[in-house]
Structures are given as structure tokens and as C-alpha cells.
Design a protein around this motif. Structure first.
Motif, PDB file in Angstrom:
ATOM      1  N   LEU A 101       0.826  -1.201   0.000  1.00 11.33           N
ATOM      2  CA  LEU A 101       0.000   0.000   0.000  1.00 11.33           C
ATOM      3  C   LEU A 101       0.860   1.250   0.000  1.00 11.33           C
ATOM      4  CD1 LEU A 101      -2.863   1.178   0.186  1.00 11.33           C
ATOM      5  CD2 LEU A 101      -2.618   1.131   2.675  1.00 11.33           C
ATOM      6  N   LEU A 102       1.875   1.282   0.850  1.00  9.02           N
ATOM      7  CA  LEU A 102       2.773   2.428   0.883  1.00  9.02           C
ATOM      8  C   LEU A 102       3.610   2.517  -0.380  1.00  9.02           C
ATOM      9  CD1 LEU A 102       3.971   2.505   4.585  1.00  9.02           C
ATOM     10  CD2 LEU A 102       2.843   4.336   3.340  1.00  9.02           C
ATOM     11  N   VAL A 124      15.514   0.142  -4.018  1.00  8.25           N
ATOM     12  CA  VAL A 124      14.982  -1.217  -4.007  1.00  8.25           C
ATOM     13  C   VAL A 124      13.939  -1.299  -2.897  1.00  8.25           C
ATOM     14  CG1 VAL A 124      15.499  -3.656  -3.646  1.00  8.25           C
ATOM     15  CG2 VAL A 124      17.125  -2.211  -4.890  1.00  8.25           C
ATOM     16  N   PHE A 125      12.691  -1.555  -3.274  1.00  6.45           N
ATOM     17  CA  PHE A 125      11.636  -1.753  -2.292  1.00  6.45           C
ATOM     18  C   PHE A 125      11.511  -3.236  -2.007  1.00  6.45           C
ATOM     19  CE2 PHE A 125      10.360   2.341  -4.150  1.00  6.45           C
ATOM     20  CZ  PHE A 125      10.067   3.069  -3.010  1.00  6.45           C
ATOM     21  N   VAL A 126      11.530  -3.599  -0.735  1.00  2.08           N
ATOM     22  CA  VAL A 126      11.379  -4.993  -0.351  1.00  2.08           C
ATOM     23  C   VAL A 126      10.171  -5.116   0.568  1.00  2.08           C
ATOM     24  CG1 VAL A 126      13.832  -5.521  -0.591  1.00  2.08           C
ATOM     25  CG2 VAL A 126      12.962  -4.743   1.615  1.00  2.08           C
ATOM     26  N   PRO A 127       9.483  -6.276   0.544  1.00  2.00           N
ATOM     27  CA  PRO A 127       8.305  -6.453   1.394  1.00  2.00           C
ATOM     28  C   PRO A 127       8.700  -6.608   2.855  1.00  2.00           C
ATOM     29  CG  PRO A 127       8.833  -8.492   0.273  1.00  2.00           C
ATOM     30  CD  PRO A 127       9.757  -7.447  -0.296  1.00  2.00           C
ATOM     31  N   GLU A 128       7.712  -6.619   3.721  1.00  2.00           N
ATOM     32  CA  GLU A 128       7.964  -6.700   5.152  1.00  2.00           C
ATOM     33  C   GLU A 128       8.301  -8.126   5.589  1.00  2.00           C
ATOM     34  OE1 GLU A 128       5.388  -3.260   7.220  1.00  2.00           O
ATOM     35  OE2 GLU A 128       4.221  -4.824   6.228  1.00  2.00           O
ATOM     36  N   ALA A 217     -13.357 -13.975   6.380  1.00  9.40           N
ATOM     37  CA  ALA A 217     -13.504 -15.163   5.542  1.00  9.40           C
ATOM     38  C   ALA A 217     -12.221 -15.526   4.809  1.00  9.40           C
ATOM     39  CB  ALA A 217     -14.634 -14.946   4.533  1.00  9.40           C
ATOM     40  N   VAL A 218     -11.419 -14.505   4.499  1.00  4.29           N
ATOM     41  CA  VAL A 218     -10.183 -14.722   3.734  1.00  4.29           C
ATOM     42  C   VAL A 218      -9.109 -13.797   4.304  1.00  4.29           C
ATOM     43  CG1 VAL A 218      -9.083 -14.642   1.449  1.00  4.29           C
ATOM     44  CG2 VAL A 218     -11.510 -15.222   1.637  1.00  4.29           C
ATOM     45  N   VAL A 219      -7.889 -14.283   4.367  1.00  7.46           N
ATOM     46  CA  VAL A 219      -6.749 -13.461   4.749  1.00  7.46           C
ATOM     47  C   VAL A 219      -5.757 -13.455   3.594  1.00  7.46           C
ATOM     48  CG1 VAL A 219      -4.849 -13.120   6.368  1.00  7.46           C
ATOM     49  CG2 VAL A 219      -7.042 -13.992   7.196  1.00  7.46           C
ATOM     50  N   VAL A 220      -5.373 -12.258   3.156  1.00  3.50           N
ATOM     51  CA  VAL A 220      -4.404 -12.113   2.065  1.00  3.50           C
ATOM     52  C   VAL A 220      -3.227 -11.272   2.565  1.00  3.50           C
ATOM     53  CG1 VAL A 220      -6.137 -12.346   0.238  1.00  3.50           C
ATOM     54  CG2 VAL A 220      -5.616 -10.085   1.177  1.00  3.50           C
ATOM     55  N   PRO A 221      -2.088 -11.325   1.890  1.00  2.00           N
ATOM     56  CA  PRO A 221      -0.901 -10.654   2.420  1.00  2.00           C
ATOM     57  C   PRO A 221      -0.763  -9.175   2.087  1.00  2.00           C
ATOM     58  CG  PRO A 221      -0.318 -11.943   0.495  1.00  2.00           C
ATOM     59  CD  PRO A 221      -1.765 -12.218   0.767  1.00  2.00           C
ATOM     60  N   SER A 222      -1.633  -8.623   1.218  1.00  2.00           N
ATOM     61  CA  SER A 222      -1.427  -7.229   0.815  1.00  2.00           C
ATOM     62  C   SER A 222      -2.748  -6.533   0.536  1.00  2.00           C
ATOM     63  CB  SER A 222      -0.552  -7.163  -0.440  1.00  2.00           C
ATOM     64  OG  SER A 222      -1.273  -7.630  -1.571  1.00  2.00           O
ATOM     65  N   HIS A 223      -2.720  -5.196   0.601  1.00  2.00           N
ATOM     66  CA  HIS A 223      -3.898  -4.398   0.288  1.00  2.00           C
ATOM     67  C   HIS A 223      -4.277  -4.535  -1.181  1.00  2.00           C
ATOM     68  CE1 HIS A 223      -4.449  -2.002   4.025  1.00  2.00           C
ATOM     69  NE2 HIS A 223      -3.194  -2.357   4.218  1.00  2.00           N
ATOM     70  N   THR A 224      -3.292  -4.674  -2.037  1.00  2.00           N
ATOM     71  CA  THR A 224      -3.579  -4.806  -3.468  1.00  2.00           C
ATOM     72  C   THR A 224      -4.389  -6.061  -3.747  1.00  2.00           C
ATOM     73  OG1 THR A 224      -1.529  -3.653  -4.005  1.00  2.00           O
ATOM     74  CG2 THR A 224      -2.558  -4.930  -5.763  1.00  2.00           C
ATOM     75  N   SER A 225      -3.950  -7.180  -3.212  1.00  2.00           N
ATOM     76  CA  SER A 225      -4.687  -8.428  -3.433  1.00  2.00           C
ATOM     77  C   SER A 225      -6.055  -8.377  -2.776  1.00  2.00           C
ATOM     78  CB  SER A 225      -3.877  -9.626  -2.916  1.00  2.00           C
ATOM     79  OG  SER A 225      -3.497  -9.449  -1.570  1.00  2.00           O
ATOM     80  N   ALA A 226      -6.181  -7.667  -1.649  1.00  2.00           N
ATOM     81  CA  ALA A 226      -7.482  -7.535  -0.981  1.00  2.00           C
ATOM     82  C   ALA A 226      -8.460  -6.769  -1.873  1.00  2.00           C
ATOM     83  CB  ALA A 226      -7.314  -6.835   0.353  1.00  2.00           C
ATOM     84  N   MET A 227      -8.000  -5.689  -2.499  1.00  2.00           N
ATOM     85  CA  MET A 227      -8.893  -4.912  -3.358  1.00  2.00           C
ATOM     86  C   MET A 227      -9.278  -5.684  -4.616  1.00  2.00           C
ATOM     87  SD  MET A 227      -7.765  -0.910  -3.019  1.00  2.00           S
ATOM     88  CE  MET A 227      -6.032  -1.144  -3.431  1.00  2.00           C
ATOM     89  N   LEU A 228      -8.349  -6.436  -5.180  1.00  2.00           N
ATOM     90  CA  LEU A 228      -8.670  -7.252  -6.349  1.00  2.00           C
ATOM     91  C   LEU A 228      -9.705  -8.315  -5.995  1.00  2.00           C
ATOM     92  CD1 LEU A 228      -5.103  -7.700  -7.885  1.00  2.00           C
ATOM     93  CD2 LEU A 228      -6.985  -6.321  -8.796  1.00  2.00           C
ATOM     94  N   ALA A 240      -6.355   2.621   3.089  1.00  2.00           N
ATOM     95  CA  ALA A 240      -6.078   3.916   3.704  1.00  2.00           C
ATOM     96  C   ALA A 240      -6.912   4.997   3.032  1.00  2.00           C
ATOM     97  CB  ALA A 240      -4.596   4.244   3.596  1.00  2.00           C
ATOM     98  N   ALA A 241      -7.476   5.869   3.845  1.00  2.95           N
ATOM     99  CA  ALA A 241      -8.334   6.923   3.318  1.00  2.95           C
ATOM    100  C   ALA A 241      -7.575   7.829   2.364  1.00  2.95           C
ATOM    101  CB  ALA A 241      -8.909   7.746   4.472  1.00  2.95           C
ATOM    102  N   GLU A 242      -8.151   8.097   1.196  1.00  5.89           N
ATOM    103  CA  GLU A 242      -7.673   9.088   0.235  1.00  5.89           C
ATOM    104  C   GLU A 242      -6.322   8.758  -0.384  1.00  5.89           C
ATOM    105  OE1 GLU A 242      -7.690  12.817   2.221  1.00  5.89           O
ATOM    106  OE2 GLU A 242      -9.839  12.823   2.580  1.00  5.89           O
ATOM    107  N   TRP A 243      -5.822   7.546  -0.206  1.00  9.68           N
ATOM    108  CA  TRP A 243      -4.522   7.220  -0.767  1.00  9.68           C
ATOM    109  C   TRP A 243      -4.622   6.690  -2.186  1.00  9.68           C
ATOM    110  CZ3 TRP A 243      -0.482   4.678   2.942  1.00  9.68           C
ATOM    111  CH2 TRP A 243      -0.048   5.642   3.868  1.00  9.68           C
TER     112      TRP A 243
END
Length: 295
Positions: A101-102, A124-128, A217-228, A240-243
Motif C-alpha cells: 500500500l505504501l 529497491v523496495f522490499v516487502p515486510e 472469511a479470507v486473509v491475504v498478504p497485501s492491500h492490493t490483493s485484498a482490493m482485487l 487507507a483513506a484518500e490514498w
């Protein structure tokens, strides 16, 4: 040679006077005279000789004047914090650990800023993947960006902004057919977002205070996959609001206020103190912080 000898020599060659050199250096003429004697022995030249009431430099002293002055300026630059730093000529790669998300929020703006100011700097952006671990301490990551927690005790941090969560669902979701209150919010099936598979959090605690419970009902690792996933189902997610207004609209989603008393959470960045005074690292942190706060 003692660097202090060179400073005295520089003062003597600038002023051609033991008395004036002493005033420049904040010491006594006697101390400067003793140092001049040491310099004469070291160089093998009288350097300054009497000429009436004053002193004049020898040819060797004239040769040394500019060289000594340049050498002292270079030494001062080495020891001065941030001396010689020029972002335009910086050639370096910085590693930032953050959430998807960030990443969506800052990557474009940060990349454009860096291309304008420091075209040879890469990020280089790496995941958490190492969240709560020693990545900063071990030098595997330059900056951690996000909701900070479980950091090593020496880690330095800076709060950047506060973030408010909103709900998100497909725009024709039945939830939008009536006012969304805590009960209807809890009754909907939810998408949890957790890299570690965690299913409970502050929202569940706030619902519990009202005697309510939601189904994740479902747990996913990222906001992107959650929105899809929310786009294709009757599940609801959080963001996140307004992002991501443009992304939400493009995906055919709609946001709504979460009907709970939830405080915003702090978003910050963290770094190891080994990098605290590094001018390039300081510059990068400043640009990253500015990007988060203004994007």
C-alpha cells in the motif's frame, strides 16, 4: 607532520608576521615563534626572514603558501559533517522495506523526485518479510517505512503522518443499499490483510466492545490483493483513506467510513544509528519523508 604545524605555517605565510599569526590562531607570539623554529627544522628552510621591522617569505615559503592552504581546506572538508556531498553526483542504492500500500503511494513520486535531484540513485523496495527482525541492525535494509513496532532498542525513528482506514467494497455491493452501521459492517464477510496470516486486530476489539463479531472469511498478504478480491466478490476490505482514489475507482470499488471509533495509526520510518550522520542517507530520508507527507 602534525596538522597543527601546518595551521601555524598557513597563518605565518598569510600574515608574514609572528604577532599577527598568533592573533589569528588565538595563541601567544612566543608559542608561534617556537612552532616556527620546528617548521624551519622540518622543512630545512628559514621560511620567514627579517626585513627591517617586518618579515618576508623565502622562495620556498612562497611555493608552499597555496599548497598548504589547499591542503588545510581539504582536511577541513574531510572532517566537516556532510562536506562535499552533492546529490546530483551521488551513485548509490537505497533499500526500503515497506508494505504494498505504501509502495503504491510513494514509489512514483519518490522516483520522479530522485530522477530530478539524483539521477544515479536507485531504490529497491522490499516487502515486510523481515518485519520485527534485525534487518536494520544487520544492514540489510536502509529504511523501514510503515507502522513501526518490534524494533531493536537502538533504532532511530521519525513519525511522518497519521493514517485513517476506510472500508472498500465493489460499488454495487448490497452493503451500500442502506446506511452502514456497526451491525451491518460486522455482518458482512471480511478480507483480512496480514503478511503472517493474523485474523484479529483493532477492528475486532472495537466490535467486541459493542458486543459484535465479524467473520474474516479470507486473509491475504497485501492491500492490493485484498482490493482485487473485493472487486470480484461480496467480501469487504480495508484501505487507507484518500490514498488510492484513482485505483479504487479504476477497479470499480467504492469506499465507506468504518462505523467504529478507531483512532488513526502512526506511520513512520526507522533507520539504524550507523547511518544517522551519513549525509547521503540523511538526504534520502529527508526526500522519503517529504514524499510521504506531501503525496
Amino acid at each position: 607532520m602534525d596538522l597543527n604545524l601546518l595551521r601555524v605555517l598557513d597563518a605565518l605565510l598569510q600574515d608574514n608576521s609572528v604577532t599577527l599569526a598568533a592573533e589569528r590562531l588565538g595563541t601567544s607570539p612566543a608559542a608561534v615563534s617556537r612552532t616556527l623554529a620546528r617548521l624551519r627544522r622540518a622543512v630545512g628552510d628559514p621560511l620567514l626572514v627579517r626585513a627591517g621591522q617586518g618579515m618576508v617569505p623565502t622562495p620556498r615559503a612562497v611555493e608552499l603558501r597555496d599548497e598548504v592552504s589547499t591542503l588545510l581546506r581539504a582536511c577541513d572538508d574531510v572532517l566537516r559533517p556532510g562536506a562535499g556531498f552533492d546529490a546530483a553526483h551521488l551513485h548509490r542504492t537505497f533499500t526500503v522495506q515497506t508494505t504494498g500500500l505504501l509502495l503504491v503511494k510513494v514509489a512514483v513520486a519518490l522516483t520522479e523526485r530522485l530522477r530530478a535531484e539524483a539521477p544515479r540513485v536507485d531504490v529497491v523496495f522490499v516487502p515486510e518479510a523481515m518485519e520485527g527482525g534485525p534487518a536494520l541492525r544487520q544492514g540489510l535494509v536502509d529504511v523501514e517505512l510503515g507502522v513501526l513496532g518490534n524494533l531493536d532498542p537502538e533504532i532511530q525513528t521519525e513519525q511522518l503522518t497519521k493514517v485513517t482506514l476506510v472500508g472498500v467494497a465493489r460499488k454495487d455491493h448490497p452493503l451500500f443499499n442502506r446506511r452502514i452501521d456497526a451491525r451491518s459492517f460486522a455482518a458482512a464477510d471480511h478480507i483480512g490483510i496480514s503478511r503472517t496470516g493474523k485474523r484479529r486486530g483493532p477492528i475486532d476489539a472495537a466490535l467486541a466492545d459493542l458486543g459484535l463479531r465479524r467473520r474474516v472469511a479470507v486473509v491475504v498478504p497485501s492491500h492490493t490483493s485484498a482490493m482485487l478480491l473485493a472487486r470480484e466478490t461480496d467480501l469487504i476490505a480495508l484501505t487507507a483513506a484518500e490514498w488510492l482514489e484513482d485505483t479504487v475507482t479504476a477497479l470499480g470499488l467504492r469506499t465507506f467510513r468504518i462505523p467504529l471509533d478507531l483512532p488513526p495509526f502512526d506511520l513512520g520510518m526507522a533507520w539504524h544509528p550507523r547511518n544517522a550522520a551519513d549525509p547521503a542517507h540523511r538526504w534520502f530520508r529527508a526526500r522519503l519523508a517529504e514524499t510521504v507527507r506531501t503525496t
